[in-house]
Design a protein around this motif. Sequence first.
Motif: not given
Length: 782
Positions: A717-733, A746-753
């Motif tokens: 989940a963290l690996h996908r999240l990191e890659k997704y954030i890079d793509d979203a920034i490139l997309a200009g969202y 637990a997953l919610r806390q990981a995302v927020q951290n």
Amino acid sequence: MNDRVYKVLEFDKVIHQLKEHASSSPGKELVATLEPSTNLEEVVRWQEETDEAFQVLRVKGHIPLGGIKDIRPSIKRAKIGGMLQPDECLDVASVISASKTLKRFIEEIDEVDIPILKHLSEEITPLNELERSIKSCIDDHGQVLDSASDRLRSVRRQIRSFESRIRDKLEHDTRTKSKMLSDAIITIRNDRYVLPVKQEYRGAFGGIVHDQSSSGATLFIEPGAVVELNNELQEARSREKQEIERILRELTEKIAQDAEPLNLHMNILSKIDFMTAKAKYARKIKGTKPEMNDRGIIDMKQARHPLIPAEEVVANDISIGKDSTAIVITGPNTGGKTVTLKMVGLTTLMAQSGLMVPALDGCKMAVFEHVFADIGDEQSIEQSLSTFSSHMTNIVDILNHVNDQTLVLFDELGAGTDPQEGAALAMAILDEVVERNARVIATTHYPELKAYGYNREQVINASVDFDVKTLKPTYRLLIGVPGRSNAFEISRKLGLSEEIIHKSKTLIGRDSQSVENMIASLEESRRKADQDYEEAAKVLDEAANLLQDLKRKWKQFEQKKEHLYKQAEEKAKKEVEKAKQKAEEIIDELRSMQQQAHIKEHQLIDARKQLEEAQVEFAQKNQSADHPASQQPNKSLQPGDEVKVLSLNQEGHIVEQMNDSEYQVQLGIMKVKVNQQDLQFIHRPESVKEQSLSTVKGSSYHVKPELDLRGERYEDALHRLEKYIDDAILAGYPQVSIIHGKGTGALRQAVQNFAKQHPSIQSSRLGGMNEGGSGVTVLKLG
């Protein structure tokens, strides 16, 4: 203009007929003095006056002119100190009342424009005080009322008392001494009450004898018992007369004080009566207002002689002054040539007198300085003048006054002398008049004049038609065609042998035959042209009717089309409302589901499916009226564009394009498939614009504005999240949604951290009620 022309053209008969339409004696006086004017401006003003009255008659049917009396002599006598009689004072009141009625009538007219009548009515000043003074003293029968003064009321009461007492005494005598009376009645002699007494009983009554019968058998005696009462009655009547004279003098003085406005009232009433008489006469002869000119142009369609009964008159077209200045009319006797001459001359005089002319609308008439007419046989035995001499004397006088402002009418020009000399004189006279640029219409029998018009530009031939089959004239005027003699055809019709007719034809010259043949050809051509014209007019009428019918049907079609459009629009609106209602129901259901502790995945899927099924696709006629912001067509939509779903009235952004006409739209936590026609473009973020110009990942590169991590292992989940954030920034969202579910947290806390440590994430928050609540974390990128 002179009296002889008025008589020859019968203008005096028109005046006589016109006078019958006047309502008052002052109006009739104005009619009697009517003469043609030679001033164009004056004639135009007269015509406008007649037309205004004519228009009022057309819309109102009448003009109130009752009660107009000629009070001018009474006003004059009042001004010099005379005393007016009761009936004269009553006439003054009648004129005041008539002027008020007419003023009120004209002021209330708003259907037509009548500036002349309006101006005349404005000059009328109601003399209410004078009218009340007269009406309070004199009754409708011209008798001075008792209420005119207290003194008059008292005197008349005394008179009635004396008369009653005298009658009582005399009636006693008629009952008790009836045998001594010739008749048991009370009579009056020398304004005194008397009894008819038999001669032999004269001494039985005493008193005064006032009269006796023709036989002497009866004496009219005033008995001594009533002499004193009769004396007192006479004194009372004398006082009554004095009081009446005082009242009348007082009224006369008031009338004299208002003499000026009263005279003005008379002038205005007379003027309007005169205008109305002309309008009524125009209605009788079915006249129209001519367009006046000073260029010598006369152009009338279907003109009629006003003195010939409508059921007998034949209408003709006449035109002179524009293309030609002279018309030469030929044709048989009793064919209508003279009537045509008189019609032109008379209508000219009428037009210059402010009268309408009996012709179709659009006629043109000229104002001439002189109108001359040499018509009829004026042979004078006393002056030893022959027909020819009489005509020539008149023609010489005419030639002495002819100019370019003259209308000349010649009947049988050059007649009464040798045909060759007469024809030569006629042509020379016509040449002289034409050279002076006068307008001339001439009739003739001479064959030499039939070809006259062909040799001169300003002259045109005309003839009166003759029906050889019936041997009767048709009275139709044929312009441009000279008349034929028709002698041979008439003779053949009457039974003359063919041998004699053939021999007659051989005796006339070839030139005459050629002329007759030419005329016959022209007549045939004219008849053919008339037939063609009538057929063309008929076709034109049919075409006009067809055009009107087509216009009417087209209008009906347009109205029906508009009605269908409105029906379709109403139906579309109902469908839209139905879809909106369905969408609201789905959204309400989703909201109630969100309030529960857990939302099942299949429930969201079912709700999303229901929402997609609720969409309605249709074309609206007036979409821009319901959705002003969508008046311009949608731009080429791109992922990230902010849009509005019209049927759901919800705003979101484009996730991706499904096909050529459908897009996937993010509405909160829901994704719906929407037709492009149901989308309204709102805004495109700068980052999206920059991305559209960037070639980093190509134009086909797409990234969703949300990431679903539910069911993923922690590390994945963290690996996908990191890659997704890079793509979203490139997309200009500007922001993205991370769906991690509620679960253990637990997953919610990981995302927020992760969000706190990433340099491109400005902030993070849990989703709202419409965004998934605590099962979603919203990250703001920057």
